[in-house]
Design an enzyme around this catalytic site. Structure first.
Site, mmCIF file in Angstrom:
data_model
loop_
_atom_site.group_PDB
_atom_site.id
_atom_site.type_symbol
_atom_site.label_atom_id
_atom_site.label_comp_id
_atom_site.label_asym_id
_atom_site.label_seq_id
_atom_site.Cartn_x
_atom_site.Cartn_y
_atom_site.Cartn_z
ATOM 1 N N GLU A 31 -8.598 -3.884 0.518
ATOM 2 C CA GLU A 31 -9.265 -2.591 0.632
ATOM 3 C C GLU A 31 -10.580 -2.620 -0.129
ATOM 4 O O GLU A 31 -10.649 -3.176 -1.223
ATOM 5 C CB GLU A 31 -8.309 -1.579 -0.009
ATOM 6 C CG GLU A 31 -8.763 -0.191 -0.005
ATOM 7 C CD GLU A 31 -7.847 0.692 -0.867
ATOM 8 O OE1 GLU A 31 -6.801 0.204 -1.369
ATOM 9 O OE2 GLU A 31 -8.215 1.845 -1.042
ATOM 10 N N ASP A 50 -9.682 -0.809 5.128
ATOM 11 C CA ASP A 50 -8.334 -1.166 4.666
ATOM 12 C C ASP A 50 -7.676 -1.963 5.790
ATOM 13 O O ASP A 50 -7.679 -1.543 6.946
ATOM 14 C CB ASP A 50 -7.531 0.098 4.345
ATOM 15 C CG ASP A 50 -6.241 -0.224 3.606
ATOM 16 O OD1 ASP A 50 -6.081 0.210 2.459
ATOM 17 O OD2 ASP A 50 -5.383 -0.919 4.199
HETATM 18 P P1 TTP Z 1 -1.622 -1.409 1.707
HETATM 19 O O1 TTP Z 1 -3.028 -1.426 2.224
HETATM 20 O O2 TTP Z 1 -1.175 -0.209 0.956
HETATM 21 O O3 TTP Z 1 -0.603 -1.576 2.916
HETATM 22 P P2 TTP Z 1 -0.717 -2.469 4.213
HETATM 23 O O4 TTP Z 1 -2.046 -3.121 4.332
HETATM 24 O O5 TTP Z 1 0.449 -3.397 4.253
HETATM 25 O O6 TTP Z 1 -0.516 -1.426 5.384
HETATM 26 P P3 TTP Z 1 -1.543 -0.302 5.894
HETATM 27 O O7 TTP Z 1 -1.816 -0.649 7.318
HETATM 28 O O8 TTP Z 1 -0.814 0.977 5.739
HETATM 29 O O9 TTP Z 1 -2.762 -0.398 5.037
HETATM 30 O O10 TTP Z 1 -1.375 -2.662 0.789
HETATM 31 C C1 TTP Z 1 -1.970 -3.931 1.039
HETATM 32 C C2 TTP Z 1 -1.007 -5.040 0.723
HETATM 33 O O11 TTP Z 1 -0.630 -4.970 -0.647
HETATM 34 C C3 TTP Z 1 0.263 -4.990 1.506
HETATM 35 O O12 TTP Z 1 0.144 -5.656 2.747
HETATM 36 C C4 TTP Z 1 1.253 -5.637 0.588
HETATM 37 C C5 TTP Z 1 0.732 -5.358 -0.798
HETATM 38 N N1 TTP Z 1 1.522 -4.289 -1.430
HETATM 39 C C6 TTP Z 1 2.603 -4.645 -2.223
HETATM 40 O O13 TTP Z 1 2.868 -5.832 -2.425
HETATM 41 N N2 TTP Z 1 3.347 -3.650 -2.820
HETATM 42 C C7 TTP Z 1 3.074 -2.316 -2.613
HETATM 43 O O14 TTP Z 1 3.793 -1.447 -3.133
HETATM 44 C C8 TTP Z 1 1.943 -1.977 -1.780
HETATM 45 C C9 TTP Z 1 1.615 -0.522 -1.526
HETATM 46 C C10 TTP Z 1 1.214 -2.985 -1.223
HETATM 47 MG MG MG Z 2 -3.783 -2.054 4.068
#
Ligand code: TTP
Ligand code: MG
Length: 400
Positions: A106, A9
């Site tokens: 991911e 991820d």
């Molecule tokens: P995530 O992998 O949930 O979050 P992230 O990569 O920003 O942070 P982390 O280090 O905790 O993994 O989501 C991946 C991308 O998806 C995120 O950068 C932006 C997008 N996203 C949205 O647009 N809306 C949302 O509600 C979520 C959860 C993610």
């Molecule tokens: Mg992420």
């Protein structure tokens, strides 16, 4: 046989991509999802610096502004996120044929068969992190565990820029101290009941007599306890990626009536667009194929300015191609529509940059839901509708 499942991820994905694009943003509280002046909208993601202020994905922008008035707010650049995602996918494809992209940032990879080639889990993890860093300059977190469930929880624990390996014999001890909310799928209702039972940790949930859980959750109780013990057999499902989606039909008798041909083209494009969305994909190239009575075959293609999964956009491209096809005044034996340059659809995520017409995506989502219940032909549009309620083509699979 024991499996080795890698979960990766990306860290603060959208924000990290923005920091690569503009290094001045590195180390700053960065909020992606909208401008400070935007009245509405939610946070897509926030850099780890911004998370210190309690900002997280899906928080209203207004709330984020209140918590961090000096934060840097940007709308974001979806094309770059997609591009980075494709590069990540390409690296993963290089370590195993069994890759499941679970979202834009991911993925799960079954690396059971890749052990010898790469020299074990740790070497694979290092290779993945370094290759992705080299290709995209982005930080990621990797975890390797005996199944998807544990791998996912572990990568969450390993963030940011981390690597965790949880071998089979360590699974129970690793999970034990975690709050049960870390188990994927523990919704608010489940949480409420568990809290009432005084169950606060995964370990507690793993140890409680299963009867207690069955009384509270019915047969779901078993699944809950299995998850708490880190037991899961869900396989990595490699998404086979179609290179093209096409629908074509040969007429009962060759046609000169272009009004009718165009209606059938509209119908075929609707079938294509539907299949496209079912595959969770988007297209950037629309091709019209026409075969005449003498079997001479012509194709006309148009590249779209942006990927789409909407028949509206596909229809516009076809409207430009049809006059070209009509120029040849010969009877038509077969017509077809093909969609190529396919990529995974990220439209839910794209909504925030305001480029994709959100309303239409919502409409099509409802249309697809209704079709899932009542059949494809229950809802149709424009020219295709003029073919009548039930379309009878010589191609039986398209007449269903
Ligand atoms: P995530 O992998 O949930 O979050 P992230 O990569 O920003 O942070 P982390 O280090 O905790 O993994 O989501 C991946 C991308 O998806 C995120 O950068 C932006 C997008 N996203 C949205 O647009 N809306 C949302 O509600 C979520 C959860 C993610
Ligand atoms: Mg992420």
């Amino acid at each position: 046989m024991e499996r080795h499942i890698l979960h990766i991820d990306m860290d603060a994905f959208f924000a990290s991509v923005e920091q690569v694009l503009n290094p001045a943003l590195v180390g700053k509280p960065l909020i992606v999802g909208g401008l400070k002046s935007d009245k509405r909208g939610v946070v897509s993601t926030a850099s780890y610096e911004a998370r210190k202020y309690g900002i997280h994905s899906a928080m209203p922008l207004a709330e984020a502004k209140r918590r961090c008035p000096h934060g840097i707010f940007i709308r974001g650049h979806f094309e770059h996120y997609r591009e980075a995602s494709e590069k990540i996918r390409a690296v993963l494809d290089g370590i195993s044929p069994c890759v499941e992209m679970a979202s834009i940032d991911e993925a799960y990879v079954d690396i059971t068969g890749s052990q010898r080639l790469f020299g074990g889990d740790d070497a694979i993890a290092r290779y993945v992190k370094e290759s992705i860093r080299a290709e995209t300059r982005l930080p990621s977190t990797v975890a390797i565990a005996p199944n998807k469930l544990v791998a996912k929880i572990a990568s969450d624990e390993g963030k940011p820029d981390g690597y965790l390996r949880i071998d089979t014999e360590r699974v129970r001890d690793f999970l034990r101290p975690l709050p049960f909310a870390k188990l994927p799928g523990a919704g608010p209702r489940t949480r409420e009941i568990l809290e009432r039972l005084g169950i606060m940790t995964v370990g507690c949930l793993a140890d409680v007599p299963v009867e207690v859980l069955i009384q509270a959750f019915g047969s779901m109780g078993y699944a809950l306890q299995r998850a708490a013990r880190g037991e899961s057999t869900t396989p990595v499902q490699p998404c086979s990626r179609p290179k093209s989606i096409s629908r074509e039909t040969t007429f009962e008798e060759d046609l000169l009536d272009w009004e009718r041909i165009e209606r059938i083209v509209a119908y075929l494009s609707e079938r294509c667009a539907h299949a496209l969305r079912e595959n969770g994909m988007e297209t950037r190239c629309v091709t019209l194929k026409v075969r005449h009575s003498d079997f001479s075959t012509y194709t006309f293609s148009r590249t779209l300015p942006e990927s789409t999964c909407l028949e509206r956009d596909i229809g516009r491209a076809l409207d430009e191609l049809l006059p070209k096809a009509r120029q040849r005044r010969a009877r038509v034996r077969l017509v077809g529509v093909a969609l190529t340059s396919l990529s995974y659809d990220q439209h839910q995520l794209r909504l925030f940059d305001g480029k994709q017409p959100e309303k239409w995506l919502r409409v099509m989502e409802s249309v697809d839901n209704i079709r899932a219940r009542h059949g494809f032909e229950f809802i149709r549009f424009g020219k295709s509708m003029e073919l009548g309620r039930h379309v009878e083509l010589a191609t039986p699979s398209l007449s269903r």
